[in-house]
Design an enzyme around this catalytic site. Structure first.
Site, PDB file in Angstrom:
ATOM      1  N   ASP A 133      17.684  -1.547 -13.425  1.00  0.00           N
ATOM      2  CA  ASP A 133      16.232  -1.470 -13.610  1.00  0.00           C
ATOM      3  C   ASP A 133      15.865  -1.645 -15.089  1.00  0.00           C
ATOM      4  O   ASP A 133      14.978  -2.426 -15.433  1.00  0.00           O
ATOM      5  CB  ASP A 133      15.737  -0.124 -13.072  1.00  0.00           C
ATOM      6  CG  ASP A 133      14.274   0.107 -13.380  1.00  0.00           C
ATOM      7  OD1 ASP A 133      13.434  -0.603 -12.814  1.00  0.00           O
ATOM      8  OD2 ASP A 133      13.970   0.995 -14.208  1.00  0.00           O
TER       9      ASP A 133
ATOM     10  N   LYS B 141      13.811  -4.832 -17.066  1.00  0.00           N
ATOM     11  CA  LYS B 141      12.668  -4.649 -17.970  1.00  0.00           C
ATOM     12  C   LYS B 141      12.930  -5.344 -19.307  1.00  0.00           C
ATOM     13  O   LYS B 141      12.026  -5.939 -19.897  1.00  0.00           O
ATOM     14  CB  LYS B 141      12.390  -3.154 -18.160  1.00  0.00           C
ATOM     15  CG  LYS B 141      11.817  -2.527 -16.878  1.00  0.00           C
ATOM     16  CD  LYS B 141      11.814  -1.015 -16.925  1.00  0.00           C
ATOM     17  CE  LYS B 141      11.247  -0.446 -15.635  1.00  0.00           C
ATOM     18  NZ  LYS B 141      11.485   1.002 -15.522  1.00  0.00           N
TER      19      LYS B 141
ATOM     20  N   PHE C 156       0.853  -1.188   0.000  1.00  0.00           N
ATOM     21  CA  PHE C 156       0.000   0.000   0.000  1.00  0.00           C
ATOM     22  C   PHE C 156       0.890   1.239   0.000  1.00  0.00           C
ATOM     23  O   PHE C 156       0.749   2.143   0.799  1.00  0.00           O
ATOM     24  CB  PHE C 156      -0.923  -0.035   1.235  1.00  0.00           C
ATOM     25  CG  PHE C 156      -2.254   0.653   1.013  1.00  0.00           C
ATOM     26  CD1 PHE C 156      -2.929   0.533  -0.200  1.00  0.00           C
ATOM     27  CD2 PHE C 156      -2.828   1.417   2.026  1.00  0.00           C
ATOM     28  CE1 PHE C 156      -4.158   1.174  -0.394  1.00  0.00           C
ATOM     29  CE2 PHE C 156      -4.052   2.060   1.839  1.00  0.00           C
ATOM     30  CZ  PHE C 156      -4.721   1.932   0.630  1.00  0.00           C
TER      31      PHE C 156
ATOM     32  N   GLY D 270       5.738   1.716 -16.724  1.00  0.00           N
ATOM     33  CA  GLY D 270       4.599   2.327 -16.035  1.00  0.00           C
ATOM     34  C   GLY D 270       3.323   2.381 -16.841  1.00  0.00           C
ATOM     35  O   GLY D 270       2.697   1.357 -17.121  1.00  0.00           O
TER      36      GLY D 270
ATOM     37  N   GLY E  99      12.326  13.506  -5.643  1.00  0.00           N
ATOM     38  CA  GLY E  99      11.734  12.185  -5.437  1.00  0.00           C
ATOM     39  C   GLY E  99      11.835  11.282  -6.649  1.00  0.00           C
ATOM     40  O   GLY E  99      11.180  10.244  -6.712  1.00  0.00           O
TER      41      GLY E  99
ATOM     42  N   GLU F  47       1.586  -5.803 -16.837  1.00  0.00           N
ATOM     43  CA  GLU F  47       1.825  -4.629 -17.680  1.00  0.00           C
ATOM     44  C   GLU F  47       2.644  -3.555 -16.968  1.00  0.00           C
ATOM     45  O   GLU F  47       3.534  -2.924 -17.545  1.00  0.00           O
ATOM     46  CB  GLU F  47       0.474  -4.026 -18.110  1.00  0.00           C
ATOM     47  CG  GLU F  47       0.572  -2.823 -19.018  1.00  0.00           C
ATOM     48  CD  GLU F  47       1.192  -3.180 -20.352  1.00  0.00           C
ATOM     49  OE1 GLU F  47       0.532  -3.868 -21.136  1.00  0.00           O
ATOM     50  OE2 GLU F  47       2.332  -2.767 -20.621  1.00  0.00           O
TER      51      GLU F  47
ATOM     52  N   LYS G 165       8.648  -6.264 -10.606  1.00  0.00           N
ATOM     53  CA  LYS G 165       9.504  -6.849 -11.644  1.00  0.00           C
ATOM     54  C   LYS G 165      10.198  -8.139 -11.212  1.00  0.00           C
ATOM     55  O   LYS G 165      10.479  -8.997 -12.045  1.00  0.00           O
ATOM     56  CB  LYS G 165      10.576  -5.827 -12.054  1.00  0.00           C
ATOM     57  CG  LYS G 165      10.007  -4.628 -12.791  1.00  0.00           C
ATOM     58  CD  LYS G 165      11.052  -3.536 -12.983  1.00  0.00           C
ATOM     59  CE  LYS G 165      11.086  -2.562 -11.831  1.00  0.00           C
ATOM     60  NZ  LYS G 165       9.979  -1.628 -11.762  1.00  0.00           N
TER      61      LYS G 165
ATOM     62  N   GLU H 265      16.105   7.228  -5.739  1.00  0.00           N
ATOM     63  CA  GLU H 265      16.153   6.657  -4.395  1.00  0.00           C
ATOM     64  C   GLU H 265      17.405   7.156  -3.680  1.00  0.00           C
ATOM     65  O   GLU H 265      18.340   7.642  -4.311  1.00  0.00           O
ATOM     66  CB  GLU H 265      16.269   5.126  -4.489  1.00  0.00           C
ATOM     67  CG  GLU H 265      15.266   4.464  -5.386  1.00  0.00           C
ATOM     68  CD  GLU H 265      13.929   4.253  -4.689  1.00  0.00           C
ATOM     69  OE1 GLU H 265      13.947   4.078  -3.463  1.00  0.00           O
ATOM     70  OE2 GLU H 265      12.893   4.285  -5.367  1.00  0.00           O
TER      71      GLU H 265
HETATM   72  N1  LIG Z   1       6.170   3.746  -8.147  1.00  0.00           N
HETATM   73  C1  LIG Z   1       6.134   3.552  -9.440  1.00  0.00           C
HETATM   74  O1  LIG Z   1       5.940   4.492 -10.185  1.00  0.00           O
HETATM   75  C2  LIG Z   1       6.296   2.179 -10.027  1.00  0.00           C
HETATM   76  C3  LIG Z   1       6.228   2.011 -11.425  1.00  0.00           C
HETATM   77  C4  LIG Z   1       6.323   0.731 -11.966  1.00  0.00           C
HETATM   78  C5  LIG Z   1       6.520  -0.345 -11.128  1.00  0.00           C
HETATM   79  N2  LIG Z   1       6.623  -0.159  -9.777  1.00  0.00           N
HETATM   80  C6  LIG Z   1       6.788  -1.323  -8.919  1.00  0.00           C
HETATM   81  O2  LIG Z   1       5.637  -1.486  -8.122  1.00  0.00           O
HETATM   82  C7  LIG Z   1       5.991  -1.984  -6.855  1.00  0.00           C
HETATM   83  C8  LIG Z   1       5.474  -1.054  -5.793  1.00  0.00           C
HETATM   84  O3  LIG Z   1       6.106   0.203  -5.948  1.00  0.00           O
HETATM   85  P1  LIG Z   1       5.773   1.430  -5.009  1.00  0.00           P
HETATM   86  O4  LIG Z   1       6.394   2.598  -5.622  1.00  0.00           O
HETATM   87  O5  LIG Z   1       4.337   1.442  -4.704  1.00  0.00           O
HETATM   88  O6  LIG Z   1       6.589   1.023  -3.705  1.00  0.00           O
HETATM   89  P2  LIG Z   1       6.473   1.707  -2.262  1.00  0.00           P
HETATM   90  O7  LIG Z   1       5.892   3.056  -2.382  1.00  0.00           O
HETATM   91  O8  LIG Z   1       7.783   1.520  -1.618  1.00  0.00           O
HETATM   92  O9  LIG Z   1       5.394   0.792  -1.520  1.00  0.00           O
HETATM   93  C9  LIG Z   1       5.640  -0.542  -1.228  1.00  0.00           C
HETATM   94  C10 LIG Z   1       4.505  -1.053  -0.374  1.00  0.00           C
HETATM   95  O10 LIG Z   1       4.713  -2.438  -0.143  1.00  0.00           O
HETATM   96  C11 LIG Z   1       4.656  -2.696   1.252  1.00  0.00           C
HETATM   97  N3  LIG Z   1       5.507  -3.813   1.568  1.00  0.00           N
HETATM   98  C12 LIG Z   1       6.843  -3.878   1.726  1.00  0.00           C
HETATM   99  N4  LIG Z   1       7.234  -5.118   2.005  1.00  0.00           N
HETATM  100  C13 LIG Z   1       6.107  -5.858   2.055  1.00  0.00           C
HETATM  101  C14 LIG Z   1       5.831  -7.216   2.347  1.00  0.00           C
HETATM  102  N5  LIG Z   1       6.820  -8.075   2.624  1.00  0.00           N
HETATM  103  N6  LIG Z   1       4.567  -7.626   2.309  1.00  0.00           N
HETATM  104  C15 LIG Z   1       3.549  -6.781   2.054  1.00  0.00           C
HETATM  105  N7  LIG Z   1       3.735  -5.489   1.792  1.00  0.00           N
HETATM  106  C16 LIG Z   1       5.005  -5.037   1.791  1.00  0.00           C
HETATM  107  C17 LIG Z   1       5.111  -1.424   1.892  1.00  0.00           C
HETATM  108  O11 LIG Z   1       4.631  -1.421   3.222  1.00  0.00           O
HETATM  109  P3  LIG Z   1       4.784  -0.162   4.219  1.00  0.00           P
HETATM  110  O12 LIG Z   1       3.774   0.811   3.708  1.00  0.00           O
HETATM  111  O13 LIG Z   1       4.429  -0.753   5.528  1.00  0.00           O
HETATM  112  O14 LIG Z   1       6.206   0.269   4.092  1.00  0.00           O
HETATM  113  C18 LIG Z   1       4.442  -0.395   0.999  1.00  0.00           C
HETATM  114  O15 LIG Z   1       3.109  -0.228   1.369  1.00  0.00           O
HETATM  115  C19 LIG Z   1       7.499  -2.144  -6.857  1.00  0.00           C
HETATM  116  O16 LIG Z   1       7.808  -3.485  -7.162  1.00  0.00           O
HETATM  117  C20 LIG Z   1       7.930  -1.223  -7.951  1.00  0.00           C
HETATM  118  O17 LIG Z   1       9.133  -1.652  -8.545  1.00  0.00           O
HETATM  119  C21 LIG Z   1       6.499   1.077  -9.225  1.00  0.00           C
END
Ligand SMILES: NC(=O)c1ccc[n+]([C@@H]2O[C@H](COP(=O)([O-])OP(=O)(O)OC[C@H]3O[C@@H](n4cnc5c(N)ncnc54)[C@H](OP(=O)(O)O)[C@@H]3O)[C@@H](O)[C@H]2O)c1
Lengths: 162, 329
Positions: B208, B212, B9, B141, B194, B136, B112, B197
């Site tokens: 990364d 992909k 989340f 994205g 932002g 997808e 991924k 990282e």
């Molecule tokens: N952000 C993007 O634009 C984007 C684009 C394409 C793909 N992705 C991919 O989508 C995924 C999520 O990205 P995000 O940006 O949403 O990441 P994020 O903001 O870091 O959120 C990760 C979420 O996963 C939760 N989490 C961590 N470890 C966990 C576990 N073991 N079990 C259950 N929940 C867990 C975290 O919990 P807490 O809230 O408690 O920390 C957080 O809610 C990643 O794999 C990323 O590579 C992201």
């Protein structure tokens, strides 16, 4: 490209006809007296443009005419590729880097722009390579990659090939 | 109505929740978990309340409910797996995806790791269970690249696929070119906004983008590759001088991922590219050209990341499954 032959009587005239026969275009005829050339003759160089793939038939025709070609310099550097190098270019002997490509004989570095960096930081250079064929260009780039690995340089290649 | 369980989340998970709240998508969330908590509610979780709890720095649910509980016990049609990417072993996401597929639940993921590491196995498992596995959002994205290649371009042979797969690098290079910034300055700026990282290695070293490529190679190009097969060079050694040297020739430098299936080429590296080339996109955008035999070249440009944008890809997958599989209940 460049054809070199001995300037013996009749040879030049005999050489010119086949060139136009295969669609070649003569750019220059150069008589060159090299210090090392034995007294019996002058060297003559013909610089010409030749459509891709006609060299073999030209050489065949020249042979029939009794013209002996001493050396063929494929200086028709049709393919060009510009790359950027980053690293300690000076410390890793940039002239050796250039040399390694020039030594292939079929590709050469025709331009090099080097930006001198602050002391001890890596420098950047743009290098243009020209070659006779696409294969030779690939080979030259492969050599450059090898040199880069050895000298820990970063090579940035163009997106579209040579 | 389609029932989903969401694992993760964060940016993506909340983006999905907001879209479900804002639009009439006919999706109900019956399970939800973050790293420390979970909720299971067959009647539908109050997403607005969960978002509020999360935004106030709390957990999304109850500490007693684990992600594994949600996967195993919640009543859902589709598991939405949006937890952080782990490229070492794909866990814990991989285990959760396997468990859901074994329960005959469809899976949609933006993660991924599991797809890059275990696609053949997961796909076989999904087929065995008669469910969909969709991913997808793992590549570029918001750009529906995988869908376009699997559906719209079905029947084409892909001769080459290349482009900008990492928004962080693209941002850094855009700024270095535009302002003559050093790599470190541009990276600092990207962090502040932002876009990068705290540890940027994964992005700037091309990992990364390479992942992909592996996903595309294995899932839509019939190749069998792993991360180590990708020849990879990052952008961290680039100098402002190098960008200027490119600029002098009306070119610039971009980090390009490239696949040439027939030649077995898989490569991520900075490349010199003409400034008016369609792949030269600004900021964090992604752009990919697909070279095909029938359709010619197609270039896709769009946002490669972002909460709403990535949610868009996840929702596209969900609605794809809904239109083909999920029966109304
Ligand atoms: N952000 C993007 O634009 C984007 C684009 C394409 C793909 N992705 C991919 O989508 C995924 C999520 O990205 P995000 O940006 O949403 O990441 P994020 O903001 O870091 O959120 C990760 C979420 O996963 C939760 N989490 C961590 N470890 C966990 C576990 N073991 N079990 C259950 N929940 C867990 C975290 O919990 P807490 O809230 O408690 O920390 C957080 O809610 C990643 O794999 C990323 O590579 C992201």
């Amino acid at each position: 490209m460049k054809l070199e032959m001995k300037d013996q009587p009749g040879q030049l005239v005999a050489a010119l006809k086949p060139i136009s026969a295969v669609g070649g275009n003569i750019i220059a005829v150069i008589h060159q007296r090299e210090a090392t050339t034995p007294v019996e003759g002058l060297d003559v160089q013909i610089v010409l443009e030749l459509p891709e793939g006609r060299l073999d038939s030209l050489l065949e025709l020249l042979r029939e005419q009794g013209v002996s070609v001493v050396r063929i310099g494929e200086e028709r550097l049709l393919y060009e590729c510009t790359l950027i190098m980053i690293g300690h270019l000076m410390h890793t002997d940039i002239s050796d880097t250039v040399d390694r490509i020039d030594r292939t004989g079929s590709a050469e570095v025709t331009e090099l722009s080097l930006v001198m960096p602050a002391i001890n930081s890596p420098s950047s250079a743009r290098i243009t390579i020209r070659s006779t064929t696409r294969t030779e260009m690939k080979k030259a780039i492969r050599i450059l990659r090898e040199v880069a690995r050895e000298k820990e340089l970063l090579i940035i290649e163009p997106l579209e090939g040579a | 109505m389609m029932r989903i369980a969401i694992l993760g989340f964060g940016s993506v998970g909340r983006g999905i929740a907001r879209a479900i709240l804002a639009k009439n998508l006919d999706i109900t969330v019956t399970g939800l978990a973050d790293s420390k908590s979970g909720i299971i509610d067959a009647g539908g979780i109050d997403l607005a309340a969960a978002l509020a709890r999360k935004e106030n720095g709390g957990a999304c649910g109850n500490a007693g409910v684990s992600p594994a509980d949600v996967v195993a016990k919640a009543d859902y049609d589709v598991l939405v797996e949006v937890t952080p990417t782990n490229v070492e072993d794909g866990e814990p996401a991989l285990g959760h995806i396997r468990a859901a597929l074994r329960r005959r639940k469809h899976v949609v993921t933006s993660n991924k790791g599991p797809i890059a590491l275990a696609y053949p196995e997961l796909r076989a498992l999904a087929e065995e269970s008669g469910v969909f596995l969709k991913y997808e959002a793992t590549v570029c994205g918001a750009i529906p690249l995988i869908h376009a290649m699997q559906e719209g371009l079905a029947g084409n042979t892909i001769s080459r696929l290349y482009g900008v797969f990492n928004g962080t690098c693209n941002y850094i290079l855009t700024r270095m070119a535009a302002e003559g910034l050093t790599y470190d300055q541009a990276l600092a700026e990207a962090r502040e906004l932002g876009y990068a990282e705290a540890d940027p290695t994964y992005d700037v070293e091309g990992i990364d983008a390479a992942i992909k490529l592996v996903i595309l190679a294995n899932t839509v190009l019939d190749m069998r590759t792993v991360l180590d097969d990708v020849e990879r060079t990052g952008i961290s050694l680039l100098t402002p001088d190098a960008l200027q040297l490119a600029e002098d020739q009306d070119c610039t430098i971009r980090l390009i991922g490239e696949i040439v299936p027939e030649a077995g080429v898989l490569r991520v590296s900075p490349r010199i590219i003409e400034k008016d080339h369609p792949l030269v996109v600004e900021g964090t955008l992604n752009a990919v050209t697909v070279g095909t035999d029938l359709a010619g070249d197609l270039t896709f440009i769009g946002k490669g990341a972002g909460s709403t944008e990535t949610a868009s890809a996840v929702i596209g997958d969900l609605l794809y499954i809904q239109s083909r599989h999920v029966q109304g209940s």
